[in-house]
Design an enzyme around this catalytic site. Structure first.
Site, PDB file in Angstrom:
ATOM      1  N   VAL A  18      17.158   7.230   0.324  1.00 16.92           N
ATOM      2  CA  VAL A  18      17.872   8.421  -0.153  1.00 16.92           C
ATOM      3  C   VAL A  18      19.349   8.320   0.225  1.00 16.92           C
ATOM      4  CG1 VAL A  18      18.065  10.929   0.029  1.00 16.92           C
ATOM      5  CG2 VAL A  18      15.803   9.854  -0.065  1.00 16.92           C
ATOM      6  N   LYS A  33      18.559  -4.524  -3.448  1.00 18.72           N
ATOM      7  CA  LYS A  33      17.432  -4.602  -2.516  1.00 18.72           C
ATOM      8  C   LYS A  33      16.960  -6.052  -2.543  1.00 18.72           C
ATOM      9  CE  LYS A  33      13.796  -2.768  -0.196  1.00 18.72           C
ATOM     10  NZ  LYS A  33      13.835  -1.833   0.941  1.00 18.72           N
ATOM     11  N   GLY A 101      18.036  -2.934   3.450  1.00 20.72           N
ATOM     12  CA  GLY A 101      16.991  -3.718   4.087  1.00 20.72           C
ATOM     13  C   GLY A 101      15.622  -3.087   3.869  1.00 20.72           C
ATOM     14  N   GLY A 103      12.463  -1.094   6.049  1.00 16.43           N
ATOM     15  CA  GLY A 103      12.028  -0.538   7.329  1.00 16.43           C
ATOM     16  C   GLY A 103      13.148  -0.569   8.349  1.00 16.43           C
TER      17      GLY A 103
END
Length: 208
Positions: A18, A33, A101, A103
């Site tokens: 977000v 990503k 990234g 996590g």
């Protein structure tokens, strides 16, 4: 010259995507990503496009798209895919690029390489996204330490959630890190409401 920003987190499901959507929109940036693990639900690239109102051309394709919703190292092994740092050069574009990234910063990409190691090779500014929930002091300070031990330059920390002033101030004081702002929990999250919240709680000049 392009400005690249790495968006990493203190954990998973804390609002990193977000925030990345809001930052990409605010900077009229491209988004990338590198590794997407899990394709059945909305991918992070799709979420950024939707929540940021990002033009399709500003969403760069993922280098690796893995079906298994798990840590990239596990998903890749399950699918017989080998990922190395050499496979993930930063795309060269005109203008700012937001790189997200997976996590937390110490999530493994393969059995020997962590995201933080890749960030160290890239030598680009990192933004740490942290929840304000209980446990954030420990998670945030460990993330700061892990990145600094690898000489990853850190622009600052962005919080997500209800304001917890003591936790936020403690992290920034002990971690000697700039607080960039805080995204509140947004009811009826949309591109419009996210943009309004970002501009109300962050200074775009901090990212320019």
């Amino acid at each position: 010259m392009s400005q690249n920003f790495i968006v990493t987190g203190t954990d998973t499901d804390i609002g990193k995507t977000v925030f990345a959507a809001a930052l990409t929109a605010a900077l009229d940036a491209h988004y990338w990503k590198p590794v997407q693990a899990g394709l059945e639900d909305e991918t992070d690239s799709e979420a950024v496009a939707r929540l940021g109102g990002i033009a399709p051309g500003n969403i760069l394709p993922e280098t690796f798209r893995l079906k298994t919703p798990a840590s990239p190292h596990f998903a890749a092994a399950e699918e017989g895919v080998m990922i190395s740092a050499d496979d993930l050069p930063i795309p060269q574009i005109n203008g700012p690029l937001v790189i997200e990234g997976a996590g937390g910063a110490l999530v493994p990409i393969n059995e020997n390489l962590l995201y933080a190691d890749l960030f160290a090779q890239w030598k680009q500014l990192a933004i740490i996204v942290a929840s304000t929930k209980l446990g954030t002091i420990n998670h945030s300070l460990m993330t700061i330490e892990a990145l600094r031990n690898r000489h990853v330059p850190i622009l600052g920390i962005a919080f997500v959630g209800a304001e917890i002033a003591d936790s936020q101030d403690t992290i920034c004081r002990i971690g000697k890190i700039k607080q960039l702002g805080r995204l509140p929990i947004i009811d009826n999250l949309s591109a419009q409401s996210l943009s309004a919240a970002f501009h109300a709680h962050f200074n775009v000049s901090d990212f320019v």
